[in-house]
Design a protein around this motif. Structure first.
Motif, short mmCIF file in Angstrom:
data_model
loop_
_atom_site.label_atom_id
_atom_site.label_comp_id
_atom_site.label_asym_id
_atom_site.label_seq_id
_atom_site.Cartn_x
_atom_site.Cartn_y
_atom_site.Cartn_z
N LYS A 69 -0.32 -16.56 -16.69
CA LYS A 69 -1.30 -15.67 -15.65
C LYS A 69 -0.82 -14.33 -14.94
CE LYS A 69 -3.46 -19.77 -13.36
NZ LYS A 69 -4.04 -20.69 -11.95
N TRP A 70 -1.58 -13.00 -14.85
CA TRP A 70 -0.56 -11.57 -15.21
C TRP A 70 -2.29 -11.39 -13.76
CZ3 TRP A 70 -1.75 -7.94 -19.26
CH2 TRP A 70 -1.06 -6.19 -18.69
N GLY A 71 -1.41 -10.25 -12.98
CA GLY A 71 -2.26 -10.01 -12.36
C GLY A 71 -1.44 -8.81 -11.34
N ASN A 72 -2.39 -7.78 -10.58
CA ASN A 72 -1.90 -7.04 -9.57
C ASN A 72 -2.99 -6.47 -8.57
OD1 ASN A 72 -1.46 -3.53 -10.20
ND2 ASN A 72 -0.28 -5.00 -9.32
N THR A 73 -2.76 -6.66 -7.44
CA THR A 73 -4.14 -5.20 -6.89
C THR A 73 -3.00 -4.20 -5.84
OG1 THR A 73 -3.73 -7.55 -5.83
CG2 THR A 73 -5.01 -5.91 -4.69
N LEU A 74 -4.22 -3.05 -5.54
CA LEU A 74 -3.65 -1.89 -5.11
C LEU A 74 -4.71 -1.66 -4.11
CD1 LEU A 74 -5.40 0.86 -6.77
CD2 LEU A 74 -3.85 -0.03 -8.59
N ALA A 75 -4.23 -1.25 -2.49
CA ALA A 75 -4.63 -1.14 -2.35
C ALA A 75 -4.53 0.24 -0.79
CB ALA A 75 -5.25 -2.47 -1.23
N GLU A 76 -5.99 1.09 -0.22
CA GLU A 76 -5.74 2.04 0.51
C GLU A 76 -6.80 1.73 1.88
OE1 GLU A 76 -6.87 6.45 0.45
OE2 GLU A 76 -6.58 6.23 -0.88
N THR A 77 -5.67 1.89 2.78
CA THR A 77 -6.84 1.71 4.34
C THR A 77 -6.56 2.94 5.02
OG1 THR A 77 -6.31 -0.45 4.63
CG2 THR A 77 -7.05 0.54 6.35
N GLY A 78 -7.53 3.89 5.88
CA GLY A 78 -7.06 5.21 5.91
C GLY A 78 -8.19 5.00 7.47
N LEU A 79 -8.64 6.23 7.83
CA LEU A 79 -8.70 6.85 9.45
C LEU A 79 -9.08 7.92 9.43
CD1 LEU A 79 -10.22 5.56 12.13
CD2 LEU A 79 -7.97 5.83 12.70
N TRP B 103 -12.54 21.43 12.33
CA TRP B 103 -10.99 20.32 12.11
C TRP B 103 -11.18 19.30 11.78
CZ3 TRP B 103 -13.33 21.97 16.49
CH2 TRP B 103 -13.11 21.76 17.57
N GLY B 104 -9.62 18.20 12.50
CA GLY B 104 -9.42 17.07 11.70
C GLY B 104 -7.88 16.42 11.37
N ALA B 105 -8.33 15.39 11.11
CA ALA B 105 -6.78 14.03 11.05
C ALA B 105 -7.41 13.47 9.54
CB ALA B 105 -6.29 14.06 12.11
N HIS B 106 -6.43 12.95 8.95
CA HIS B 106 -6.45 11.74 8.22
C HIS B 106 -5.33 10.78 7.71
CE1 HIS B 106 -7.84 10.89 3.75
NE2 HIS B 106 -8.19 9.64 5.04
N SER B 107 -5.82 10.10 8.36
CA SER B 107 -4.20 9.12 7.67
C SER B 107 -4.60 8.14 6.04
CB SER B 107 -3.17 8.63 9.23
OG SER B 107 -3.19 9.39 10.31
N GLN B 108 -3.68 7.41 6.14
CA GLN B 108 -3.96 6.93 4.48
C GLN B 108 -2.61 6.05 4.52
OE1 GLN B 108 -4.83 11.10 2.72
NE2 GLN B 108 -5.88 9.12 1.30
N LEU B 109 -3.01 4.54 4.08
CA LEU B 109 -1.39 3.84 4.01
C LEU B 109 -2.15 3.67 2.61
CD1 LEU B 109 0.62 2.03 5.18
CD2 LEU B 109 -1.48 0.46 5.93
N TYR B 110 -0.99 3.47 1.68
CA TYR B 110 -1.17 3.36 0.21
C TYR B 110 0.09 1.39 0.67
CZ TYR B 110 -2.22 7.78 -0.49
OH TYR B 110 -2.98 9.08 -0.88
N GLY B 111 -0.98 0.60 -0.54
CA GLY B 111 0.09 -0.79 -0.25
C GLY B 111 -0.52 -1.02 -1.67
N PHE B 112 0.51 -1.21 -3.12
CA PHE B 112 0.63 -1.23 -4.34
C PHE B 112 1.64 -2.11 -4.30
CE2 PHE B 112 -0.72 2.46 -5.99
CZ PHE B 112 -1.40 3.24 -5.40
N SER B 113 0.43 -3.97 -4.41
CA SER B 113 1.17 -4.94 -4.93
C SER B 113 2.60 -4.86 -5.68
CB SER B 113 0.39 -6.28 -4.50
OG SER B 113 -0.16 -6.35 -3.79
N PRO B 114 2.60 -6.46 -5.90
CA PRO B 114 3.95 -6.51 -7.08
C PRO B 114 3.09 -6.53 -8.45
CG PRO B 114 4.80 -7.63 -5.18
CD PRO B 114 3.80 -7.67 -4.61
N ILE B 115 3.29 -6.39 -9.72
CA ILE B 115 3.12 -6.73 -10.51
C ILE B 115 3.62 -7.70 -11.03
CG2 ILE B 115 2.43 -6.48 -13.02
CD1 ILE B 115 2.75 -3.18 -12.78
#
Length: 799
Positions: free
Chosen positions: A377-387, A403-415
């Protein structure tokens, strides 16, 4: 100096927002919303003014809302919009207490066609937009489609400056950029894999969409994160009065959309679903090797809208889509997207607006192989959360600030590669990759004079690669397959590993030579902190996304554009010519024979270099009348130079296609019959063909030179056609139509791939046996093509 003064006033106002709002509420103003009577949808851009004071007028915003100052009452208020009947209403003192709804009815006119638009007919000449296309959903639905499946991304491929990866794919290569350099987002949330069926269809159900804005030139400062283009997609909001529906039954899939009021006239819903039934046809086969397979995709869209008082609106959007390919219950490949967002909009005052967007996007794939000796079984998950928070302020009739602001959190899980019990395969897992990015932006649009306008913006991005993770140190300081790993640095969660930051200036100008002719110029700089390392230019579900880190710096893309725009015959025709030059820094490419899927040291398999692209885009478009469409031609070149590839010389990526010609025509014969036609011609994609062959263990193998992509496929061309017949409108709620389309009308065999192999007995599919021995053997080339003449039928309906 005048701009600086306005900027300072804006900053002071921003610090005193509560006082500004309180002051605005104390003024005597009339608030209201303008709606389409039949659809109960807001009408943006409607004109609202006093009959006795023509200078005191406003236009409605994107949600149909307006605020207009009151001088003396009673007074007559006029509301008008192109294609709708004008409304005149006497406003009394009592009407000031709360917002008023104004309903406009479609004007009953004995004309061949009434075009209703929220923009001016000469907007392409007068606006500051360069390289921007606003694609009406109805236009997308009228374009002939593969298998009759209307597709957003394939429609965008017909625009100038947009290339494709090949036959039947939805990958976009915009002005010399690769597919991962495009930001595709649904209601503000990014989509990491926008394809179904390995790229043959996109994940966007056209029935669920309300609009598409495509930026490939002047990208506003409130967008960032990609260096080539932005595709900003909005899901359709439900109406507040009654239940409605639309859908279709096609050759390979069916779809249904339903929308209407949710709890009251202050809330609504819109839900869409689509599924293929290719797997159902497989079940009809008597061959066990076929009827035991699975092949399908489906997607679901939902959007819920809530009107919170007179000034606030809340929307909740979600998309989920999945694909699955299963072969005889032994092999399975599946992938899915789940994208959700919450958006809060508030009218702070007559001139100030606020939007906040919270989103989460997740993409994953899974591969299963059921085998007693080599199962896994082989899998991977990647995600981004932002405001993201954005303020807009109409400082004057000529100046708009945001004008404004943007924050981003990247979470790339292990393969992870997990062997089945008893399997000979060794388990494998990579370390996770995480990143955190903050962005601040400000932009201003102002009209210096009636002829000259300018848009200026500045975006600052600050990125950190963070733990939890592992960073390797290599012999000689640079990663390579031969370099020895000297040390492994382990970082705890949220511990900083590497930091990058950059300023991204944006500038656009427009000079109006006369009422129908303008010159435009723009400059854009963008930073991109994630890339795809892939052997395929078309894009695969298992593509490896790589975050910027110690050995992989972010891409920097600079673009300069210059264009001339002309309207003819009372804005019926548009003519434009745009030239561009793009410069890329730190673009990655794979080493020869790279292995990127099962390695935790992916930096040893890639190399970084520079590139540039340039082109000229010519467009002739007809917007009004029974016959509409466009003719476009693009000349473009794309080059890269990466040390260690192609003898360190400049080379073309696979999507370099110098010539691209597109024709799109739609014609309405009458209210029941219409037809569409498209024709495309492009130079063949750049590839590497073998220069000879060699023999090992009695097997002949192709020999390649060290020069990358020095050959080309044959030129690609194709014509598609469709005819639509609508049922007679007898006043019934149910209305239907039939669409008959043909993909590749004249059966052109466009190459999809070439295989260099041995040809036995002059037969491509020869199978030797004792009674049929091999008598001749020679090296040969086998071309694979996908589609020739491909008809399809779709029944569409709405109620």
């Amino acid at each position: 100096m005048q701009f600086l003064y306005r900027f300072l006033i804006l900053q002071i106002s921003f610090g005193l927002l509560p006082l500004i709002e309180s002051f605005a509420q104390d003024k005597q103003v009339l608030e209201g919303v303008v709606l389409d009577f039949a659809m109960n949808q807001p009408i943006p851009g409607a004109n609202v003014y006093w009959q006795d004071d023509l200078t005191n007028g406003v236009t409605t915003d994107l949600d149909g809302n307006f605020q207009i100052q009151v001088s003396s009452l009673p007074a007559k208020l006029i509301i008008s919009f192109v294609g709708f009947e004008e409304v005149i209403r006497v406003i009394q003192e009592k009407d000031i207490a709360k917002p008023i709804k104004f309903f406009l009815r479609v004007e009953d006119m004995d004309l061949e066609e009434v075009t209703v638009s929220s923009t001016r007919p000469d907007e392409n000449v007068r606006s500051l937009d360069m390289g921007k296309s606003v694609i009406p959903i109805q236009t997308i639905k009228n374009i002939p489609a593969l298998f009759g499946e209307v597709d957003l991304l394939r429609s965008l491929q017909l625009l100038p400056g947009v290339q494709t990866a090949g036959e039947g794919t939805t990958g976009l290569f915009v002005r010399g950029g690769s597919a991962d350099q495009n930001l595709l987002q649904i209601d503000g949330a990014p989509v990491y894999n926008p394809s179904h069926f390995f790229g043959f269809f996109s994940v966007f159900n056209p029935d669920a969409l309300s609009g598409v804005d495509f930026y490939k030139g002047n990208i506003p400062a409130n967008f960032g994160g990609r260096v080539s283009s932005v595709i900003d997609i909005s899901l359709k909001e439900g109406n507040f009065e009654k239940i409605r529906g639309e859908g279709g039954i096609g050759t390979i899939s069916s779809r249904l959309t339903v929308d209407g009021p949710l709890l009251s006239d202050k809330s609504s819903f819109s839900i869409s679903g689509r599924r293929t039934y290719a797997d159902m046809f497989l079940r009809l086969s008597s061959d066990p090797s076929i009827n035991s397979n699975d092949l399908y995709f489906y997607d679901l869209n939902g959007k819920f809208t809530f009107l919170l008082g007179d000034r606030d609106k809340l929307t909740v959007s979600s998309y989920y889509g999945a694909d699955f390919l299963g072969l005889s219950a032994q092999f399975g490949l599946g992938w899915s997207n789940w994208v959700s967002s919450v958006n809060w909009s508030r009218n702070i005052s007559e001139n100030m607006f606020f939007d906040m967007n919270l989103y989460h996007s997740s993409y994953q794939y899974n591969v299963n192989f059921d085998d007693p000796d080599n199962g896994f079984k082989w899998g991977n998950t990647l995600a981004e959360t932002g405001l993201k928070a954005t303020w807009s302020y109409q400082a004057s009739e000529r100046t708009l600030l945001n004008w404004g602001a943007h924050s981003q959190l990247y979470g790339f899980s292990p393969i992870s590669l997990d062997p089945a019990p008893g399997s000979a395969i060794e388990p494998f897992a990579t370390n996770p990759r995480n990143g955190f990015q903050n962005n601040i932006f400000i932009g201003a649009t102002t009209e210096i004079s009636p002829k000259f306008s300018i848009e200026a913006g500045l975006r600052w991005s600050f990125y950190q690669q963070q733990g939890k993770g592992v960073d390797y140190r290599y012999e000689g300081g640079q990663p390579s397959p031969q370099a020895e790993i000297l040390d492994s640095l382990v970082f705890k969660r949220f511990e900083r590993i590497k930091t990058y930051q950059g300023l991204e200036p944006r500038l656009a100008t427009r000079y109006l030579l006369n009422e129908g002719l303008s010159l435009k110029a723009s400059f854009n700089r963008n930073f991109q902190y994630l890339q795809v390392a892939s052997n395929s230019s078309a894009g695969l579900p298992i593509d490896r996304w790589i975050l910027a880190g110690t050995y992989v710096p972010p891409i920097r893309g600079d673009q300069v554009s210059l264009g001339i725009f002309k309207n003819l015959n009372d804005n019926i025709w548009e003519i434009s010519a745009e030239g561009y030059y793009k410069d890329f820094k730190n673009i990655i490419d794979l080493r020869q024979g790279a292995n990127i899927l099962f390695t935790d040291n992916v930096e040893t398999e890639i190399l970084a270099g520079n590139g540039y692209a340039y082109g000229l885009e010519l467009l002739l478009r007809k917007n009004v009348g029974k016959t509409t469409g466009w003719l476009s031609y693009t000349y473009s070149r794309t080059w890269r130079r990466v040390e260690g590839i192609s003898f360190d010389q400049w080379y073309n990526p696979r999507f370099d296609r110098p010539h691209d010609l597109t024709l799109v025509v739609n014609h309405e014969f009458n209210k029941r019959w219409s037809a569409g036609l498209t024709f495309v011609y492009t130079t063949g994609q750049a590839v590497t063909f073998p220069i000879g062959s060699y023999e090992i263990d009695n097997q002949r193998l192709p020999l390649f030179s060290g020069v990358r992509n020095d050959d080309r496929f044959p030129d690609y061309h194709r014509m598609d056609a469709s005819v639509t017949w609508k049922n007679a409108d007898k006043g019934k709620k149910w209305r239907g139509s039939w669409n008959f389309s043909v993909y590749n009308l004249y059966g052109r065999k466009n190459p999809f791939a070439y295989q260099f192999t041995e040809i036995y007995n002059d037969q491509i599919n020869f199978t030797p046996s004792q009674s049929n021995p091999i008598t001749s053997r020679r090296p040969g080339t086998v071309m694979t093509y996908l589609f020739t003449f491909l008809p399809s039928v779709t029944y569409n309906f709405n109620f």
